[in-house]
Design a protein around this motif. Structure first.
Motif, PDB file in Angstrom:
ATOM      1  N   HIS A  79      14.022  17.186  33.246  1.00 45.42           N
ATOM      2  CA  HIS A  79      13.352  15.898  33.022  1.00 45.42           C
ATOM      3  C   HIS A  79      14.285  14.897  32.341  1.00 45.42           C
ATOM      4  O   HIS A  79      15.186  15.265  31.580  1.00 45.42           O
ATOM      5  N   TYR A  80      14.045  13.625  32.640  1.00 40.27           N
ATOM      6  CA  TYR A  80      14.781  12.568  31.953  1.00 40.27           C
ATOM      7  C   TYR A  80      14.335  12.502  30.489  1.00 40.27           C
ATOM      8  O   TYR A  80      13.284  13.039  30.131  1.00 40.27           O
ATOM      9  N   PRO A  81      15.122  11.859  29.610  1.00 43.33           N
ATOM     10  CA  PRO A  81      14.808  11.881  28.174  1.00 43.33           C
ATOM     11  C   PRO A  81      13.419  11.330  27.874  1.00 43.33           C
ATOM     12  O   PRO A  81      12.952  10.401  28.526  1.00 43.33           O
ATOM     13  N   ILE A  82      12.803  11.930  26.873  1.00 39.83           N
ATOM     14  CA  ILE A  82      11.462  11.537  26.443  1.00 39.83           C
ATOM     15  C   ILE A  82      11.560  11.009  25.014  1.00 39.83           C
ATOM     16  O   ILE A  82      12.105  11.668  24.135  1.00 39.83           O
ATOM     17  N   TYR A  83      11.040   9.809  24.805  1.00 42.20           N
ATOM     18  CA  TYR A  83      11.069   9.168  23.493  1.00 42.20           C
ATOM     19  C   TYR A  83       9.761   9.471  22.761  1.00 42.20           C
ATOM     20  O   TYR A  83       8.675   9.320  23.321  1.00 42.20           O
ATOM     21  N   ILE A  84       9.874   9.885  21.513  1.00 46.89           N
ATOM     22  CA  ILE A  84       8.712  10.164  20.679  1.00 46.89           C
ATOM     23  C   ILE A  84       8.748   9.216  19.483  1.00 46.89           C
ATOM     24  O   ILE A  84       9.584   9.376  18.588  1.00 46.89           O
ATOM     25  N   THR A  85       7.894   8.214  19.492  1.00 46.74           N
ATOM     26  CA  THR A  85       7.791   7.337  18.318  1.00 46.74           C
ATOM     27  C   THR A  85       6.785   7.942  17.348  1.00 46.74           C
ATOM     28  O   THR A  85       5.790   8.546  17.753  1.00 46.74           O
ATOM     29  N   MET A  86       7.067   7.789  16.057  1.00 47.71           N
ATOM     30  CA  MET A  86       6.248   8.435  15.038  1.00 47.71           C
ATOM     31  C   MET A  86       5.898   7.471  13.910  1.00 47.71           C
ATOM     32  O   MET A  86       6.729   6.687  13.463  1.00 47.71           O
ATOM     33  N   ASN A  87       4.643   7.559  13.471  1.00 44.31           N
ATOM     34  CA  ASN A  87       4.210   6.868  12.254  1.00 44.31           C
ATOM     35  C   ASN A  87       3.972   7.899  11.161  1.00 44.31           C
ATOM     36  O   ASN A  87       3.369   8.945  11.405  1.00 44.31           O
ATOM     37  N   ALA A  88       4.442   7.599   9.951  1.00 45.68           N
ATOM     38  CA  ALA A  88       4.206   8.441   8.786  1.00 45.68           C
ATOM     39  C   ALA A  88       3.009   7.858   8.043  1.00 45.68           C
ATOM     40  O   ALA A  88       3.134   6.849   7.347  1.00 45.68           O
ATOM     41  N   LYS A  89       1.848   8.474   8.178  1.00 47.22           N
ATOM     42  CA  LYS A  89       0.594   7.873   7.720  1.00 47.22           C
ATOM     43  C   LYS A  89       0.254   8.339   6.300  1.00 47.22           C
ATOM     44  O   LYS A  89       0.116   9.537   6.056  1.00 47.22           O
ATOM     45  N   ASP A  90       0.113   7.396   5.391  1.00 42.15           N
ATOM     46  CA  ASP A  90      -0.349   7.739   4.046  1.00 42.15           C
ATOM     47  C   ASP A  90      -1.153   6.609   3.410  1.00 42.15           C
ATOM     48  O   ASP A  90      -1.294   6.529   2.191  1.00 42.15           O
ATOM     49  N   GLN A  91      -1.731   5.752   4.254  1.00 44.88           N
ATOM     50  CA  GLN A  91      -2.510   4.625   3.741  1.00 44.88           C
ATOM     51  C   GLN A  91      -3.895   5.095   3.289  1.00 44.88           C
ATOM     52  O   GLN A  91      -4.584   5.824   4.001  1.00 44.88           O
ATOM     53  N   GLU A  92      -4.298   4.666   2.104  1.00 38.47           N
ATOM     54  CA  GLU A  92      -5.614   5.021   1.579  1.00 38.47           C
ATOM     55  C   GLU A  92      -6.698   4.130   2.166  1.00 38.47           C
ATOM     56  O   GLU A  92      -6.468   2.960   2.472  1.00 38.47           O
ATOM     57  N   ILE A  93      -7.884   4.695   2.317  1.00 40.69           N
ATOM     58  CA  ILE A  93      -9.077   3.912   2.632  1.00 40.69           C
ATOM     59  C   ILE A  93      -9.818   3.693   1.322  1.00 40.69           C
ATOM     60  O   ILE A  93     -10.248   4.644   0.662  1.00 40.69           O
ATOM     61  N   LYS A  94      -9.940   2.449   0.934  1.00 37.34           N
ATOM     62  CA  LYS A  94     -10.510   2.122  -0.377  1.00 37.34           C
ATOM     63  C   LYS A  94     -12.031   2.207  -0.333  1.00 37.34           C
ATOM     64  O   LYS A  94     -12.754   1.221  -0.344  1.00 37.34           O
ATOM     65  N   SER A  95     -12.525   3.426  -0.269  1.00 42.74           N
ATOM     66  CA  SER A  95     -13.962   3.659  -0.239  1.00 42.74           C
ATOM     67  C   SER A  95     -14.224   5.048  -0.785  1.00 42.74           C
ATOM     68  O   SER A  95     -13.446   5.976  -0.512  1.00 42.74           O
ATOM     69  N   PRO A  96     -15.278   5.226  -1.582  1.00 42.93           N
ATOM     70  CA  PRO A  96     -15.544   6.534  -2.198  1.00 42.93           C
ATOM     71  C   PRO A  96     -15.707   7.643  -1.158  1.00 42.93           C
ATOM     72  O   PRO A  96     -16.326   7.449  -0.110  1.00 42.93           O
ATOM     73  N   GLY A  97     -15.126   8.795  -1.465  1.00 45.88           N
ATOM     74  CA  GLY A  97     -15.323   9.972  -0.633  1.00 45.88           C
ATOM     75  C   GLY A  97     -14.293  10.169   0.453  1.00 45.88           C
ATOM     76  O   GLY A  97     -14.268  11.237   1.088  1.00 45.88           O
ATOM     77  N   PHE A  98     -13.436   9.179   0.685  1.00 47.10           N
ATOM     78  CA  PHE A  98     -12.445   9.318   1.743  1.00 47.10           C
ATOM     79  C   PHE A  98     -11.203  10.056   1.217  1.00 47.10           C
ATOM     80  O   PHE A  98     -10.805   9.900   0.066  1.00 47.10           O
ATOM     81  N   PHE A 104      14.779  15.190  23.938  1.00 51.07           N
ATOM     82  CA  PHE A 104      13.808  14.330  23.266  1.00 51.07           C
ATOM     83  C   PHE A 104      14.542  13.470  22.241  1.00 51.07           C
ATOM     84  O   PHE A 104      15.504  13.914  21.608  1.00 51.07           O
ATOM     85  N   ILE A 105      14.057  12.244  22.070  1.00 50.61           N
ATOM     86  CA  ILE A 105      14.614  11.320  21.079  1.00 50.61           C
ATOM     87  C   ILE A 105      13.462  10.854  20.195  1.00 50.61           C
ATOM     88  O   ILE A 105      12.503  10.252  20.689  1.00 50.61           O
ATOM     89  N   PHE A 106      13.537  11.131  18.905  1.00 56.62           N
ATOM     90  CA  PHE A 106      12.473  10.789  17.963  1.00 56.62           C
ATOM     91  C   PHE A 106      12.842   9.511  17.203  1.00 56.62           C
ATOM     92  O   PHE A 106      13.978   9.357  16.749  1.00 56.62           O
ATOM     93  N   ILE A 107      11.856   8.624  17.051  1.00 57.65           N
ATOM     94  CA  ILE A 107      12.066   7.346  16.368  1.00 57.65           C
ATOM     95  C   ILE A 107      10.981   7.160  15.310  1.00 57.65           C
ATOM     96  O   ILE A 107       9.780   7.270  15.617  1.00 57.65           O
ATOM     97  N   LEU A 108      11.372   6.877  14.080  1.00 58.86           N
ATOM     98  CA  LEU A 108      10.426   6.620  12.998  1.00 58.86           C
ATOM     99  C   LEU A 108      10.019   5.151  13.022  1.00 58.86           C
ATOM    100  O   LEU A 108      10.828   4.265  12.747  1.00 58.86           O
ATOM    101  N   ASP A 109       8.764   4.904  13.357  1.00 59.98           N
ATOM    102  CA  ASP A 109       8.229   3.542  13.438  1.00 59.98           C
ATOM    103  C   ASP A 109       7.685   3.134  12.072  1.00 59.98           C
ATOM    104  O   ASP A 109       6.478   3.035  11.851  1.00 59.98           O
ATOM    105  N   GLU A 110       8.603   2.939  11.143  1.00 62.42           N
ATOM    106  CA  GLU A 110       8.241   2.559   9.777  1.00 62.42           C
ATOM    107  C   GLU A 110       9.316   1.650   9.198  1.00 62.42           C
ATOM    108  O   GLU A 110      10.497   1.777   9.527  1.00 62.42           O
ATOM    109  N   GLY A 111       8.891   0.754   8.326  1.00 60.47           N
ATOM    110  CA  GLY A 111       9.822  -0.085   7.586  1.00 60.47           C
ATOM    111  C   GLY A 111       9.623   0.118   6.094  1.00 60.47           C
ATOM    112  O   GLY A 111       8.991   1.080   5.658  1.00 60.47           O
TER     113      GLY A 111
END
Length: 366
Positions: free
Chosen positions: A167-186, A245-252
């Motif tokens: 197969h030809y190269p496959i790109y995997i973009t990734m988000n590193a998720k750690d955002q809080e939901i500002k609501s009780p119980g989450f 595979f080529i992995f890319i971090l979609d974060e700033g």
């Protein structure tokens, strides 16, 4: 019809042999038409939030009653990663949440709201209880996934690659998720630090393998920085990148800084980063608004960078069958274009679907 006279039969047989040879030749060339091109001269279509399953009906109805606009933006889903790759997509997006001890996301709050409606089983094999990165969109709300753990996603990618080794190269973009939901119980996510990113790299290496990867070290080679290599067009050919595979971090911001820390020019790192031009790590860029930023994308591509952009977002274009963003993405030259609609929506009536001419998902750079 060929007559069975000796001379004519010979001519007939030769024509049939030539026809068969032509068919074989065309078949052999079908997947080699891009072999001699560097990977930054080929444009592919991929999917956004590629792991995502639909929110269960009861929970979705509750979300829609509280915030219709937000709910509509979440009203999409995807087939399995392997099915997408078999269809021809060559970019996937995987979001990860850190879960060092395991079990942090094993009991999403949304299950309580689904309970009365007898929803489909959640995590039947108990993957969410194990330590390691987890894969879903939004904690407690949009948590159903085609692969619950990142390790599970990587196993799926490896299995598909092993079954299709050319197969030809496959790109995997990734988000590193750690955002809080500002609501009780989450659930409050674990923060991504340099040490957590170290574990992320290790998880990719342990579950996929270095031999399946093209990393920043491979592109940088003997150049002083990754960016200098990119500006010198030191990208591999499509042929050389087969099976990779080529992995890319979609974060700033802080996430990007944490990933780069102690790894200038991404030395010894697995993922590329969304880094601006003029920095040692610049190679891939995430520029999502192709209509607004078309000229910027063209400029970056011309210099040698790789760019990911989007054809649609939040179901907006699909609901009104508006392909203007996709057309802008195509003409911008961005090498990676993501969509939620390689198939038509099954949630609302629309003819919106994205592909290149002929129903393909890969083409030479326009």
């Amino acid at each position: 019809m060929c007559k069975q006279l000796a001379t004519e039969k010979y001519i007939c047989d030769m024509k049939q042999l030539l026809a068969a040879a032509l068919i074989l030749l065309l078949a052999s060339k079908k997947d080699t038409g891009f072999d001699d091109l560097p990977i930054n001269k080929v444009q592919v279509i991929g999917s956004h939030n590629s792991y995502k399953q639909a929110i269960d009906t009861a929970l979705f109805s509750m979300l829609k009653a509280k915030n219709p606009q937000v709910a509509e933006g979440l009203e999409y889903s995807h087939v399995s990663l392997g099915e997408q790759l078999t269809l021809g997509l060559r970019n996937l997006e995987i979001d990860v949440y850190a879960d060092e001890k395991g079990g942090k996301y094993a009991h999403p709050k949304g299950l309580e709201w689904e309970a009365a409606a007898h929803p489909p089983a959640y995590d039947p094999t108990g993957e969410m209880n194990k330590p390691g990165f987890k894969v879903f969109h939004v904690q407690d709300l949009d948590f159903r996934s085609n692969c619950y753990s990142f390790a599970g996603c990587l196993h799926q990618l490896k299995a598909w690659s092993d079954a299709h080794p050319d197969h030809y190269p496959i790109y995997i973009t990734m988000n590193a998720k750690d955002q809080e939901i500002k609501s009780p119980g989450f659930t409050i996510p674990e923060k991504f630090t340099t040490e957590v990113f170290d574990r992320l790299d290790k998880e990719i290496l342990d579950n996929l393998g270095r031999e399946y990867l093209i990393t920043p070290d491979d592109i940088r080679g003997n150049y002083p920085t990754l960016e200098q290599a990119v500006l010198a067009n030191h990208w591999p050919t499509m042929k050389a990148a087969r099976g990779k595979f080529i992995f890319i971090l979609d974060e700033g911001g802080e996430h990007r800084s944490a990933y780069i820390a102690a790894h200038p020019s991404l030395k010894d790192r697995v993922l590329f980063t969304d880094s601006p031009s003029g920095t040692p790590e610049a190679a891939f860029m995430i520029i999502n608004d192709a209509k607004r930023d078309q000229e910027k994308i063209k400029e970056m591509v011309k210099k040698g960078y790789m760019v990911r952009t989007r054809a649609d977002s939040d179901t907006k274009e699909a609901r009104i069958n508006d392909k203007s963003s996709f057309m802008a993405a195509c003409t911008s030259g961005a090498q990676i274009i993501t969509t939620d609609y390689y198939y038509k929506s099954k949630f609302f009536p629309s003819d919106y679907v994205v592909s290149f001419d002929g129903g393909t998902y890969i083409r030479r750079m326009p």
